[in-house]
Design a protein around this motif. Structure first.
Motif, PDB file in Angstrom:
ATOM      1  N   SER A   1       3.150   5.822  -2.572  1.00 17.52           N
ATOM      2  CA  SER A   1       4.405   6.515  -3.128  1.00 17.52           C
ATOM      3  C   SER A   1       4.582   6.509  -4.579  1.00 17.52           C
ATOM      4  O   SER A   1       5.021   7.508  -4.886  1.00 17.52           O
ATOM      5  N   SER A   2       4.313   5.522  -5.390  1.00 16.31           N
ATOM      6  CA  SER A   2       4.489   5.531  -6.732  1.00 16.31           C
ATOM      7  C   SER A   2       3.774   6.772  -7.498  1.00 16.31           C
ATOM      8  O   SER A   2       3.934   7.533  -8.324  1.00 16.31           O
ATOM      9  N   VAL A   3       2.349   7.278  -6.711  1.00 13.44           N
ATOM     10  CA  VAL A   3       1.414   8.113  -7.334  1.00 13.44           C
ATOM     11  C   VAL A   3       1.988   9.397  -6.879  1.00 13.44           C
ATOM     12  O   VAL A   3       2.184  10.247  -7.691  1.00 13.44           O
ATOM     13  N   VAL A   4       2.244   9.585  -5.425  1.00 12.61           N
ATOM     14  CA  VAL A   4       2.695  10.661  -4.935  1.00 12.61           C
ATOM     15  C   VAL A   4       4.065  11.447  -5.396  1.00 12.61           C
ATOM     16  O   VAL A   4       4.275  12.417  -5.737  1.00 12.61           O
ATOM     17  N   ARG A   5       4.941  10.287  -6.042  1.00 13.12           N
ATOM     18  CA  ARG A   5       6.253  10.769  -6.870  1.00 13.12           C
ATOM     19  C   ARG A   5       6.136  11.510  -7.923  1.00 13.12           C
ATOM     20  O   ARG A   5       6.839  12.274  -8.367  1.00 13.12           O
TER      21      ARG A   5
ATOM     22  N   VAL B   1       0.900  -1.193   0.112  1.00 17.10           N
ATOM     23  CA  VAL B   1       0.114  -0.073   0.276  1.00 17.10           C
ATOM     24  C   VAL B   1       0.780   1.236  -0.053  1.00 17.10           C
ATOM     25  O   VAL B   1       0.686   2.485  -0.818  1.00 17.10           O
ATOM     26  N   ILE B   2       1.861   1.149   0.810  1.00 14.71           N
ATOM     27  CA  ILE B   2       2.756   2.465   0.830  1.00 14.71           C
ATOM     28  C   ILE B   2       3.522   2.509  -0.397  1.00 14.71           C
ATOM     29  O   ILE B   2       3.540   3.713  -0.689  1.00 14.71           O
TER      30      ILE B   2
END
Length: 681
Positions: free
Chosen positions: A647-651, A642-643
């Protein structure tokens, strides 16, 4: 010895076999570099057990003649809260008798092993194991607290695992020792629960302190139920005895223990391990006397074991398994006596049984040696003229087993039958008829084996499996112990094998006659065994009817047990000596019954295909569903996945370019302005 027994002298009893086991195990095996040879190994271990026996005999004399007693802590391990954990000895009549029985039978087995295991590669290792077994049993019977009792309890279980699987290259031996280990764990779980309840409610593990609080425990109900706490404690303790002393349905490990060498079969079945449960219940008599429910449970379980395990002995063809099923049946008799509050009778039968059962097992081993490792009684016959010493001693053991008047087994077995007859507990009627029927069954299968082995036509040349192998000697290239006898003729065993038979035959004949009065009606067990005579009066009735061992034996010739035993002997003679076609005809006529017995009531099938597979399926489900899917999959791996995805979207938003951030700010301002213009009007 003085009336006050010496702690250091008593300590030598278990330590002498332990030293022998340690030296043999460390310096006589591959593990320790084989620094000592076979002669040194068996000399040291036999010396250790001999020392233990001599001191035990001196202790028994001091206890009986001088009234000596010993009850003290030798070593305090630790104190947890108010709970003391310590090592100590309690020596009274019960302990002293058990010490002598254990060490004497063990000494006979040690001497016998010199001849029986002479060609085995694991010779030194075997001596180490049986000495360690003796140490474990001595620690159990000499304990004055439940912690040490549990240590000895588990130690005999561990060493039995090593001994049953002694020939670890045989798959059947490995299966048998694992089976024994697992079945005993079931009983031991109940046993430790019983000890835990005593510790929790009595606040002590010491026998004397716990027994002093027995009446207090009897007034407490088990939390959340209407059961009396003392009943729960006693049933839990007895479940432990069901495992060790092989009571139905936890008996299934004992017949398979025949996969071990014959000497250890004798030691397990006669003086150690299986007698541990009987001893424990007798030692805990101050607790068991307070629960009629627990006593009735014990009575019924013992009766089922005595009767139905005897049936299985009828169809066995392996000489050792016939004797093994007789052990199961006789353990049922002892358990029935415990349930009838005749604890001293149960322990009396334990003692007499130890001698004649060790004799029968070692006699069976002698036959196996003489028959070049054939164990199938169908391919024997006429052995009497080739093995006269083995024949006469085996006959004496068989007569003792079936309860022939004046023999040791008569006094103890008849006392059990009478004690059950006088009991008024629930289940006593069933138990009485079960042990009465067991007399006929015992006589039938015992003399079936006796006649097929020692009398009739010689059938050993007809054996289709001429190298049936108890020793696994084929792997070592031996088939007749190297005594240079005709390869097709039986032969008498060497003196180290037949001497223990002779020495065991003597008490098998006379020990009951000599000891029944002091052990059952004297003060031999005074202070060791407690019976509430007002509630359970079987022993009182026995005492009133007893007029000496001679009168008892003469009266025994007129009673039902004697005639039932005689009928069993006569029927076995007719079926296997006069009309040998009759057993085959009965087998055909009662095929379903025979298959039920042949499959041992399908209990092994149920254990292996339902309980074991069910446990495995449950374990697999918990492993895959709980461990892999839930813990590893959802909690551990799921959290990082999940993290990782967040993180892959937020980056992509945190790119590091100013014009991206400026565009995001303008977009945000546009969204806010639109919201306030259109939705806040």
């Amino acid at each position: 010895m003085s009336a006050t027994l010496s702690a250091s002298t008593l300590l030598a009893v278990p330590l002498a076999p332990l030293v022998g086991a340690a030296v043999a195990g460390l310096f006589g095996t591959k593990f320790g570099g084989n620094h000592i040879g076979r002669k040194v190994t068996h000399s040291l271990t036999i010396l250790g057990v001999l020392v233990a026996f001599i001191i035990s005999a001196m202790t028994l004399k001091s206890v009986v003649v001088d009234g000596a007693r010993f009850n003290a802590t030798l070593y305090e391990w630790m104190i947890v809260g108010g709970l003391k954990m310590e090592v100590g000895f309690l020596v009274d009549g019960l302990t002293a008798m058990m010490m002598c029985v254990v060490t004497f039978v063990s000494l006979m087995v040690h001497i016998y092993t010199i001849g029986y295991m002479e060609e085995d590669d694991g010779y030194n290792r075997f001596f180490s194991y049986i000495s360690l077994f003796t140490f474990s049993m001595l620690m159990l019977v000499m304990s004055n607290n439940m912690l040490q009792l549990f240590f000895g309890w588990e130690a005999v279980g561990l060493v039995s695992y090593l001994l049953i699987g002694f020939w670890f290259n045989k798959p059947t031996a490995i299966f048998a020792n694992m089976k024994a280990f697992l079945v005993n764990r079931v009983g031991d779980f109940g046993f430790i629960l019983g000890i835990g309840l005593i510790a929790a409610y009595a606040g002590t593990l010491n026998y004397g302190e716990a027994f002093a609080k027995a009446n207090t425990l009897a007034g407490i109900t088990f939390p959340g139920t209407e059961w009396m706490l003392i009943t729960v404690i006693c049933i839990c303790l007895f479940i432990g005895a069901m495992g060790k002393s092989a009571q139905f349905p936890l008996h299934v490990w004992l017949p398979d223990s025949m996969e071990g060498p014959t000497p250890i079969s004798a030691l397990i079945h006669a003086a150690t391990m299986v007698t541990a449960g009987i001893f424990m219940v007798a030692r805990m008599s101050p607790l068991f006397e307070l629960s009629d429910t627990a006593l009735s449970f014990i009575l019924v379980i013992g009766a089922i074991t005595a009767l139905f395990m005897g049936f299985l002995g009828i169809i066995q063809n392996d000489i050792k398994r016939v004797v093994a099923y007789s052990t199961l049946s006789q353990l049922g008799y002892m358990t029935v006596a415990l349930g009838a509050s005749a604890y001293s009778v149960a322990v009396f039968h334990l003692m007499t049984h130890a001698f004649f059962k060790a004799l029968l097992f070692l006699g069976a081993g002698s036959v196996i040696i003489g028959m070049h490792h054939n164990q199938d009684i169908r391919w024997m016959g006429g052995v009497r003229k080739y093995m006269p010493i083995t024949w006469i001693t085996s006959l004496l053991g068989s007569l003792a087993l079936i309860g022939t008047p004046f023999f040791a087994g008569f006094y103890s077995k008849d006392s059990i039958i009478e004690a059950v007859h006088e009991s008024h507990l629930w289940g006593a009627n069933f138990a009485y008829y079960a042990v009465l029927a067991g007399v006929f069954i015992t006589a039938f299968y015992s003399f079936r084996m006796y006649f097929l082995v020692f009398h009739g036509k010689e059938r050993y040349d007809q054996n289709p499996d001429a190298h049936h192998d108890d020793h696994a000697h084929d792997a070592h290239g031996h088939d007749d112990h190297g005594h240079g006898h005709d390869a097709h003729k039986p032969h008498e065993s060497p003196w180290v094998v037949w001497l223990p038979l002779v020495l065991l035959a003597i008490p098998s004949v006379v020990i009951g006659f000599m000891t029944i009065d002091p052990m059952l009606f004297g003060e031999f067990f005074k202070g060791a065994i407690v019976v509430d005579g007002a509630k359970h009066h079987a022993m009182k009735e026995l005492e009133e009817a007893f007029h000496g061992p001679v009168a008892m034996a003469i009266h025994g010739l007129q009673t039902a047990p004697f005639w039932l035993a005689l009928a069993g002997v006569v029927l076995s003679y007719y079926m296997y000596m006069i009309n040998p076609a009759l057993p085959a005809a009965i087998k055909r006529a009662f095929g379903p019954v025979y298959r039920l017995l042949e499959n041992k009531y399908y209990l092994d099938w149920i254990n292996e295909n339902i309980l074991a597979r069910g446990a495995r399926a449950l374990g697999t489900g918990l492993w895959k569903g709980g461990d892999q899917a839930l813990i590893d999959g959802a909690v551990v791996n799921g959290s990082w996945k999940v993290i990782g995805r967040v993180s892959s979207v937020v980056r992509w938003v945190q790119s590091g370019y100013i014009y991206h951030y400026a565009f995001a700010m303008l977009l945000g301002i546009f969204i806010l302005m639109t919201y306030f213009v259109w939705f806040k009007r």
